[in-house]
Design a protein around this motif. Structure first.
Motif, mmCIF file in Angstrom:
data_model
loop_
_atom_site.group_PDB
_atom_site.id
_atom_site.type_symbol
_atom_site.label_atom_id
_atom_site.label_comp_id
_atom_site.label_asym_id
_atom_site.label_seq_id
_atom_site.Cartn_x
_atom_site.Cartn_y
_atom_site.Cartn_z
ATOM 1 N N THR A 49 0.924 -1.219 0.058
ATOM 2 C CA THR A 49 0.123 0.140 0.015
ATOM 3 C C THR A 49 1.024 1.178 -0.035
ATOM 4 O OG1 THR A 49 -1.561 -1.260 1.128
ATOM 5 C CG2 THR A 49 -2.006 1.338 1.103
ATOM 6 N N ILE A 52 2.546 1.676 -3.696
ATOM 7 C CA ILE A 52 1.558 1.861 -5.050
ATOM 8 C C ILE A 52 0.465 3.015 -4.721
ATOM 9 C CG2 ILE A 52 2.345 -0.147 -6.369
ATOM 10 C CD1 ILE A 52 -0.443 -1.265 -5.739
ATOM 11 N N LYS A 56 -4.670 2.347 -5.912
ATOM 12 C CA LYS A 56 -4.028 1.581 -6.894
ATOM 13 C C LYS A 56 -4.175 0.232 -6.190
ATOM 14 C CE LYS A 56 -1.341 4.658 -9.568
ATOM 15 N NZ LYS A 56 -0.026 5.145 -10.294
ATOM 16 N N THR A 57 -3.629 -0.036 -4.787
ATOM 17 C CA THR A 57 -3.896 -1.146 -4.412
ATOM 18 C C THR A 57 -5.185 -1.994 -4.286
ATOM 19 O OG1 THR A 57 -2.032 -0.560 -2.664
ATOM 20 C CG2 THR A 57 -3.398 -2.426 -2.024
ATOM 21 N N PHE A 60 -5.946 -2.863 -7.978
ATOM 22 C CA PHE A 60 -5.144 -4.197 -8.175
ATOM 23 C C PHE A 60 -5.884 -5.130 -7.736
ATOM 24 C CE2 PHE A 60 -1.954 -7.217 -7.055
ATOM 25 C CZ PHE A 60 -1.688 -7.603 -8.371
ATOM 26 N N PHE A 61 -6.526 -5.326 -6.447
ATOM 27 C CA PHE A 61 -6.819 -6.249 -5.813
ATOM 28 C C PHE A 61 -8.404 -6.704 -6.130
ATOM 29 C CE2 PHE A 61 -3.393 -6.003 -2.858
ATOM 30 C CZ PHE A 61 -2.990 -7.560 -2.670
ATOM 31 N N ARG A 63 -9.579 -6.080 -9.278
ATOM 32 C CA ARG A 63 -9.857 -6.279 -10.808
ATOM 33 C C ARG A 63 -10.498 -7.696 -11.191
ATOM 34 N NH1 ARG A 63 -3.562 -5.698 -13.197
ATOM 35 N NH2 ARG A 63 -3.426 -3.536 -12.408
ATOM 36 N N LYS A 66 -8.588 -10.835 -11.258
ATOM 37 C CA LYS A 66 -7.785 -11.049 -10.032
ATOM 38 C C LYS A 66 -8.494 -11.533 -8.796
ATOM 39 C CE LYS A 66 -3.679 -9.356 -11.943
ATOM 40 N NZ LYS A 66 -2.583 -10.126 -11.971
ATOM 41 N N THR A 70 -7.346 -13.095 -5.167
ATOM 42 C CA THR A 70 -7.530 -12.006 -4.397
ATOM 43 C C THR A 70 -8.358 -12.487 -3.164
ATOM 44 O OG1 THR A 70 -7.745 -9.958 -5.306
ATOM 45 C CG2 THR A 70 -8.797 -9.915 -3.272
ATOM 46 N N LEU A 99 -2.171 -13.789 -8.364
ATOM 47 C CA LEU A 99 -2.129 -12.077 -8.263
ATOM 48 C C LEU A 99 -0.884 -11.739 -8.854
ATOM 49 C CD1 LEU A 99 -3.403 -11.471 -4.633
ATOM 50 C CD2 LEU A 99 -4.814 -10.775 -6.920
ATOM 51 N N PHE A 100 0.311 -12.501 -8.432
ATOM 52 C CA PHE A 100 1.745 -11.830 -9.001
ATOM 53 C C PHE A 100 2.301 -12.382 -9.992
ATOM 54 C CE2 PHE A 100 0.855 -10.307 -4.634
ATOM 55 C CZ PHE A 100 0.740 -8.969 -4.869
#
Length: 139
Positions: A49, A52, A56-57, A60-61, A63, A66, A70, A99-100
């Protein structure tokens, strides 16, 4: 000494992420110690957090592609907190890979520059990324 392009907040976030990774590694070494794994998760999320930003965090989680990762990541954290550290860590690891997983190639290229072991690690990352790419192709 060259200056980094990161802001002070991002540098602190990188330290938190590193500490989170070390706590996770230590928790695994200590036979899935629940408290170390939980502390590693907390530090990692705080660090991400800070690096970014909050918006944005969350983006990201949340989407659509994703959401499964998550759910697995959060479910793994909850399983660890509810005294199921081995199963929770495995579920969390699955979520982290979803996720990554897109960053594996980038990480592999970076680690490939390490002398002696770099080419071997890069080859392993490229093999993992190739399997992931093949699994996503429609049949």
């Amino acid at each position: 000494m060259p200056t980094m392009w990161l802001s002070e907040t991002q540098k602190i976030g990188a330290i938190f992420c590193t500490g989170g990774g070390l706590f996770l590694f230590g928790g695994v070494l200590m036979f899935f110690d629940r408290s170390m794994l939980a502390m590693g998760n907390i530090l990692f999320l705080i660090g991400l957090t800070l690096i970014i930003g909050i918006q944005k965090t969350i983006a990201f989680f949340s989407r659509p592609q994703k959401l499964r990762g998550t759910a697995a990541f959060v479910g793994g954290i909850l399983l660890i907190l509810f005294r199921w550290p081995l199963i929770g860590f495995c579920v969390e690891l699955y979520g982290i890979l979803i996720l990554f997983g897109d960053f594996l190639v980038t990480i592999g290229q970076f680690v490939g520059g390490v002398p002696v072991v770099g080419p071997y690690i890069q080859q392993a990352f490229n093999a993992l990324a190739g399997q992931r790419r093949n699994a996503e192709l429609p049949v």
